[in-house]
Design a protein around this motif. Structure first.
Motif, mmCIF file in Angstrom:
data_model
loop_
_atom_site.group_PDB
_atom_site.id
_atom_site.type_symbol
_atom_site.label_atom_id
_atom_site.label_comp_id
_atom_site.label_asym_id
_atom_site.label_seq_id
_atom_site.Cartn_x
_atom_site.Cartn_y
_atom_site.Cartn_z
ATOM 1 N N VAL A 31 40.656 41.672 42.342
ATOM 2 C CA VAL A 31 41.676 41.638 41.314
ATOM 3 C C VAL A 31 42.689 43.406 41.006
ATOM 4 O O VAL A 31 42.068 44.101 41.314
ATOM 5 C CB VAL A 31 40.331 41.899 39.992
ATOM 6 C CG1 VAL A 31 41.668 42.471 38.237
ATOM 7 C CG2 VAL A 31 40.122 40.671 40.014
ATOM 8 N N ILE A 32 43.351 43.079 40.538
ATOM 9 C CA ILE A 32 44.459 44.040 40.444
ATOM 10 C C ILE A 32 44.507 44.574 39.533
ATOM 11 O O ILE A 32 45.070 43.961 38.173
ATOM 12 C CB ILE A 32 46.426 43.709 40.782
ATOM 13 C CG1 ILE A 32 46.023 43.724 42.201
ATOM 14 C CG2 ILE A 32 47.147 44.963 41.229
ATOM 15 C CD1 ILE A 32 45.500 44.417 43.368
ATOM 16 N N THR A 33 44.839 45.629 38.742
ATOM 17 C CA THR A 33 44.977 46.085 37.231
ATOM 18 C C THR A 33 45.708 47.410 36.799
ATOM 19 O O THR A 33 46.429 47.374 37.788
ATOM 20 C CB THR A 33 43.447 46.668 36.565
ATOM 21 O OG1 THR A 33 43.041 47.855 37.543
ATOM 22 C CG2 THR A 33 42.483 45.251 36.575
ATOM 23 N N PHE A 43 45.366 40.745 37.668
ATOM 24 C CA PHE A 43 45.007 39.223 37.908
ATOM 25 C C PHE A 43 44.376 39.171 39.609
ATOM 26 O O PHE A 43 44.056 40.369 39.376
ATOM 27 C CB PHE A 43 47.021 38.573 38.514
ATOM 28 C CG PHE A 43 47.194 39.452 39.658
ATOM 29 C CD1 PHE A 43 47.191 39.498 40.675
ATOM 30 C CD2 PHE A 43 48.136 40.697 38.940
ATOM 31 C CE1 PHE A 43 48.653 40.047 41.385
ATOM 32 C CE2 PHE A 43 48.181 41.650 40.178
ATOM 33 C CZ PHE A 43 48.683 41.125 41.256
ATOM 34 N N THR A 44 43.997 38.224 39.526
ATOM 35 C CA THR A 44 43.272 37.643 40.792
ATOM 36 C C THR A 44 44.301 37.604 41.801
ATOM 37 O O THR A 44 44.605 36.557 42.025
ATOM 38 C CB THR A 44 42.429 36.491 40.698
ATOM 39 O OG1 THR A 44 41.443 36.452 39.557
ATOM 40 C CG2 THR A 44 41.444 35.900 41.779
ATOM 41 N N ALA A 45 42.982 37.899 43.229
ATOM 42 C CA ALA A 45 44.654 38.250 44.018
ATOM 43 C C ALA A 45 44.064 37.859 45.264
ATOM 44 O O ALA A 45 43.425 38.260 45.409
ATOM 45 C CB ALA A 45 45.407 38.919 44.470
ATOM 46 N N ALA A 92 37.735 33.684 38.541
ATOM 47 C CA ALA A 92 37.646 32.362 37.416
ATOM 48 C C ALA A 92 38.540 33.175 36.435
ATOM 49 O O ALA A 92 40.307 32.899 36.222
ATOM 50 C CB ALA A 92 36.886 31.755 37.130
ATOM 51 N N THR A 93 38.279 34.454 35.521
ATOM 52 C CA THR A 93 38.845 34.906 34.443
ATOM 53 C C THR A 93 39.921 35.764 34.318
ATOM 54 O O THR A 93 41.435 35.162 33.608
ATOM 55 C CB THR A 93 37.890 36.046 33.472
ATOM 56 O OG1 THR A 93 37.165 35.206 33.499
ATOM 57 C CG2 THR A 93 39.236 36.417 32.279
ATOM 58 N N PHE A 94 40.818 36.146 35.979
ATOM 59 C CA PHE A 94 41.665 37.353 36.117
ATOM 60 C C PHE A 94 42.934 35.842 36.824
ATOM 61 O O PHE A 94 43.600 36.226 36.706
ATOM 62 C CB PHE A 94 40.606 38.173 36.645
ATOM 63 C CG PHE A 94 40.715 39.057 36.400
ATOM 64 C CD1 PHE A 94 41.979 40.218 34.890
ATOM 65 C CD2 PHE A 94 39.911 39.782 35.822
ATOM 66 C CE1 PHE A 94 41.582 41.500 35.261
ATOM 67 C CE2 PHE A 94 39.439 40.628 34.880
ATOM 68 C CZ PHE A 94 40.540 41.665 34.384
ATOM 69 N N ALA A 95 42.491 34.931 36.521
ATOM 70 C CA ALA A 95 42.766 33.732 37.233
ATOM 71 C C ALA A 95 43.463 32.995 36.738
ATOM 72 O O ALA A 95 44.666 31.889 37.157
ATOM 73 C CB ALA A 95 42.449 33.194 38.391
ATOM 74 N N ARG A 96 42.769 32.670 35.324
ATOM 75 C CA ARG A 96 43.671 31.730 34.496
ATOM 76 C C ARG A 96 44.158 32.723 33.783
ATOM 77 O O ARG A 96 44.519 33.467 32.769
ATOM 78 C CB ARG A 96 42.044 31.455 33.420
ATOM 79 C CG ARG A 96 42.435 30.376 32.563
ATOM 80 C CD ARG A 96 40.925 29.971 31.811
ATOM 81 N NE ARG A 96 39.925 30.202 32.714
ATOM 82 C CZ ARG A 96 38.226 31.197 32.348
ATOM 83 N NH1 ARG A 96 38.493 31.982 32.081
ATOM 84 N NH2 ARG A 96 37.371 30.494 33.334
ATOM 85 N N ASP A 100 42.451 35.622 27.872
ATOM 86 C CA ASP A 100 42.320 37.658 27.431
ATOM 87 C C ASP A 100 41.646 38.292 28.233
ATOM 88 O O ASP A 100 40.153 38.272 28.099
ATOM 89 C CB ASP A 100 41.510 37.931 26.152
ATOM 90 C CG ASP A 100 41.412 39.114 25.655
ATOM 91 O OD1 ASP A 100 41.373 39.807 26.494
ATOM 92 O OD2 ASP A 100 41.695 39.617 24.724
ATOM 93 N N ARG A 101 41.474 38.906 29.846
ATOM 94 C CA ARG A 101 41.191 38.533 30.796
ATOM 95 C C ARG A 101 39.828 40.107 30.124
ATOM 96 O O ARG A 101 39.529 40.574 31.465
ATOM 97 C CB ARG A 101 42.034 39.084 31.646
ATOM 98 C CG ARG A 101 42.663 37.684 32.505
ATOM 99 C CD ARG A 101 43.715 38.105 32.697
ATOM 100 N NE ARG A 101 44.440 36.879 33.241
ATOM 101 C CZ ARG A 101 46.059 36.708 33.632
ATOM 102 N NH1 ARG A 101 46.886 37.776 33.645
ATOM 103 N NH2 ARG A 101 45.980 35.286 33.951
ATOM 104 N N PHE A 102 40.283 41.462 29.373
ATOM 105 C CA PHE A 102 40.340 42.221 29.556
ATOM 106 C C PHE A 102 38.820 42.383 27.748
ATOM 107 O O PHE A 102 38.196 43.209 27.976
ATOM 108 C CB PHE A 102 40.753 43.782 29.347
ATOM 109 C CG PHE A 102 41.302 43.778 30.698
ATOM 110 C CD1 PHE A 102 41.528 44.841 31.425
ATOM 111 C CD2 PHE A 102 42.596 43.339 31.101
ATOM 112 C CE1 PHE A 102 41.638 44.959 32.738
ATOM 113 C CE2 PHE A 102 42.959 43.594 31.945
ATOM 114 C CZ PHE A 102 42.593 44.595 33.182
#
Length: 169
Positions: A31-33, A43-45, A92-96, A100-102
């Motif tokens: 996950v890149i923040t 986001f998921t990478a 999955a949350t950061f890919a969706r 609200d990822r945080f």
């Protein structure tokens, strides 16, 4: 004459061919923040790559249509978090799209350079962005590693055949 193996019917290059082939490629999940004017983004990478040991550098790809791109396009620093197999839902949350990822249950804290740092990941890095290289509908972001922690819990999370999974012996 030597018999050649049946290679199947080759297909011309297309976005679908590339996606289909890379679904068969197991990749680590990160996950890149970053932090921007509107708050934290991430986001998921699965495109994370080690680039150089001297100086320590890495790269990752991000689509220019991503909701995170406006922040990443101007950010000076990013967090890079290697996820563990216990973090499938976080991946999955950061890919969706639109999530609200945080928000809870995501556990994070402001880290060095104001970068959001996720809790309970196997490893994380804080990096300074050095370049954004155009590559079709993406940008390849090059970043110099400034600091990090490789001592978190868990075995690596992988992405394969369109799903998150763990290592199997």
């Amino acid at each position: 004459m030597t018999a050649t193996p049946d290679l199947g019917a080759p297909r011309l290059a297309s976005p679908e061919l590339l996606r289909t082939v890379f679904r068969r490629h197991a990749a680590g999940v990160a996950v890149i923040t970053a932090y921007g004017e509107r708050g934290p983004v991430g986001f998921t990478a699965t495109s994370l790559t080690s680039v150089s040991a001297e100086p320590p550098m890495l790269s990752f790809g991000i689509g220019t249509g991503s909701s995170c791109w406006p922040t990443l396009s101007g950010a000076t620093h990013v967090g890079v978090h290697l996820l563990g197999e216990h973090q499938r839902e976080l991946a999955a949350t950061f890919a969706r799209s639109g999530a609200d990822r945080f928000a809870p249950p995501t556990s994070w804290r402001p880290g060095p350079e104001g970068v959001p740092v996720l809790d309970a990941v196997p490893a994380w890095l804080i990096c300074r962005i050095t370049a954004r290289v155009p590559a079709g509908d993406h940008r390849i972001v090059l970043a110099e590693v400034l600091m990090g922690d490789p001592t978190g819990p868990g075995q690596p999370l992988l992405y394969h055949q369109g799903r998150f999974t763990g290592l199997r012996d």
